[in-house]
Design an enzyme around this catalytic site. Sequence first.
Site, PDB file in Angstrom:
ATOM      1  CE1 TYR A   1      -4.278  -1.144  -0.122  1.00 46.90           C
ATOM      2  CE2 TYR A   1      -3.640  -2.595   1.671  1.00 46.90           C
ATOM      3  CZ  TYR A   1      -4.538  -2.230   0.691  1.00 46.90           C
ATOM      4  OH  TYR A   1      -5.690  -2.943   0.511  1.00 46.90           O
TER       5      TYR A   1
ATOM      6  CD  GLU B   1      -0.205 -31.800   8.915  1.00 48.31           C
ATOM      7  OE1 GLU B   1       0.265 -32.952   8.982  1.00 48.31           O
ATOM      8  OE2 GLU B   1      -1.105 -31.477   8.111  1.00 48.31           O
TER       9      GLU B   1
ATOM     10  CG  ASP C   1      -2.733 -35.712   8.646  1.00 52.01           C
ATOM     11  OD1 ASP C   1      -2.768 -35.940   9.867  1.00 52.01           O
ATOM     12  OD2 ASP C   1      -3.519 -34.936   8.074  1.00 52.01           O
TER      13      ASP C   1
END
Lengths: 386, 386
Positions: free
Chosen positions: B105, B206, B258
Amino acid sequence: MSEFVSKVDKEARQRAAEILKKKFLSILDQINKGESLVLEMPRRTLENTVYDEQRKLLLLGENKVKRNFLDLNEARRFMQTTLMGSIIYDALINNEYPTIRDLYYRGKHSIVLKAPNGKTYEENTWDEQKESDSVIVDVEVLTSLLREDMLILSKEKGKLVGDMRIRSGNDIIDLSKMGHGAYSIEPTPDLVDIVDIKADYVLVVEKDAVFQQLHREGFWKKYNAILVTSAGQPDRATRRFVRRLNEELKLPVYILTDADPYGWYIYSVFRIGSINLSYESERLATSQARFLGVSMGDIFGTPKKKAYLTERERNNFIIKAKDYDIKRAMEIRNYQWFKTKNWQEEISYFLQKKAKLEIEAMASKGLKFLAFQYIPEKIQTGDFIS
Amino acid sequence: MSEFVSKVDKEARQRAAEILKKKFLSILDQINKGESLVLEMPRRTLENTVYDEQRKLLLLGENKVKRNFLDLNEARRFMQTTLMGSIIYDALINNEYPTIRDLYYRGKHSIVLKAPNGKTYEENTWDEQKESDSVIVDVEVLTSLLREDMLILSKEKGKLVGDMRIRSGNDIIDLSKMGHGAYSIEPTPDLVDIVDIKADYVLVVEKDAVFQQLHREGFWKKYNAILVTSAGQPDRATRRFVRRLNEELKLPVYILTDADPYGWYIYSVFRIGSINLSYESERLATSQARFLGVSMGDIFGTPKKKAYLTERERNNFIIKAKDYDIKRAMEIRNYQWFKTKNWQEEISYFLQKKAKLEIEAMASKGLKFLAFQYIPEKIQTGDFIS
């Protein structure tokens, strides 16, 4: 049990296990009395979700649903509810801390039935987590225990810093001594004791990065504020903790988000609760939360106030509203809790300008502007929407 | 400046401002000497990204790129780089803490030029944040300063608990006294002092919810571990902090995800860094991180070891791999840093079974099984992949 588990957890377990046991034992009573097996609980439908004008909360209405074991349409749900109740009960008395994902896995199996006619029938307890999640809500409304009361844990994003001391587990934590980091709210905020606090208000910022900036700049020290971030859409623990700060300590709560319908929605979740989960708003919603900004008036000015942005800044910073923003704004305009004069004006202003703005655009004028002018000035002059 | 800003921040600012100033002053030198204006920096392309076998890190190669102001194709990028350099420098000397979104910005405007022929030309500094983000990376590789060194803040998700004390800002924080909550890692982890630590290893999980469970159960106290969560794909601060724990304190680092290609990818980001951001892996990657699990052997067993799941549990818990999992696994198999015997076997096993598993499935056998059997047993027997 692990010797490291805290005393508050042990006590919470006992309370929850007892309530669960009592509730489900009433089914056994029904069997003993030769009655038909029925679970009765508040109906969780949009029609039975009412906006309580007085308390300014979304609540479940009076409408009840009866789950009858001997009704073919309801037997499966009856089985699911009692199964989930027993899994949660087991977790409680075995000192487990399941997540809703665990509960899904723990209950997931096939029930095999050999019928008198010799045929074998198989029925899955549940197939998808959406199904078991909904059963968890059944257990919640049936027992009036929130999942947190039953020591069901979840992912947490909320953080806070400020001049307060809390007791969590076996520790007393000074939230004014977190360095450049922050305290990550625990999944069971009702087990937190607020030991002492020195603050004039609570500022909740939607965006984690803006929280980091304000924290680093010493905003909360200078203005005697408790600084919270929900890191986007707020989770349950953050909502509950903010509610406690408001209710128990009478601290005003200001919500700072982007100037767009998504920001309004985040404010609305803090304030009212979500439509899907109205059964929990009684404890999670902060009905007195105020929308601090960014408002359309901050961007474009109003007859009564100068805009915070110059013409040139508007040209550089404003984002054109997308179709889904417009659509969302039209929906929000019709929600009962947005039917105040101020909100209707704000939404109309947005629909007229079709412009949105990120909070970072304000920070790009200088972090000092955001931290030491924009926010405190708006709070001091009562320039918020509610 | 706010009186609440910490001393380490002030010193870090001075260091960074000096380096930036020196680098960009060399452009003035070029002008004074009448030379053509050139910025020289390492080339950030896939071709110039090399896997350093010795250090086991993805690094930028020797190839340099020259941005020549008088080359029409490069003038815009030259302008952008110097503009970004000056915005960051201003932020540094004005005690600001910008985010990358702020920097976008702050620099976003149109440069208007009235040419000698009377025509007016307009050029946007940048249009999208993708563009300005890439310019920030240019400034990073040009100066060898990471954004964190320049006090550029960002959203942070990483949390930790464990028996250690750190100094952050003006505070000393005891990470073993966080109650049921956790310490949220600060965005500038190099400004943290590790005061003292008592730990045998670092366990990175995780999933935040699994972190909450292990924490609540007292896992890290019992096993003398530092417990970290990346809450999904790790951010820069979490990666840097884990690297410091490994490098400075020689603690082994185990990653628990996982059992699927996405989990392997998270491990890989911790261990090697991401291909896009190889310029930073020199400081962010933990080349000795080990993949603790869940492995295919944990699910199905191997000739040398019994599976952790029973046949019935496998039936209930295993998720069939999707096409994108298979595709991802085939890609990962070809990455140089996955070309170890163990990884090639793991990936082949996955491609043969076409099965994945969530860590919650392990927790659903009982949190005690996960916390007090599966994890410690695997660590003790060295049952990890690297």
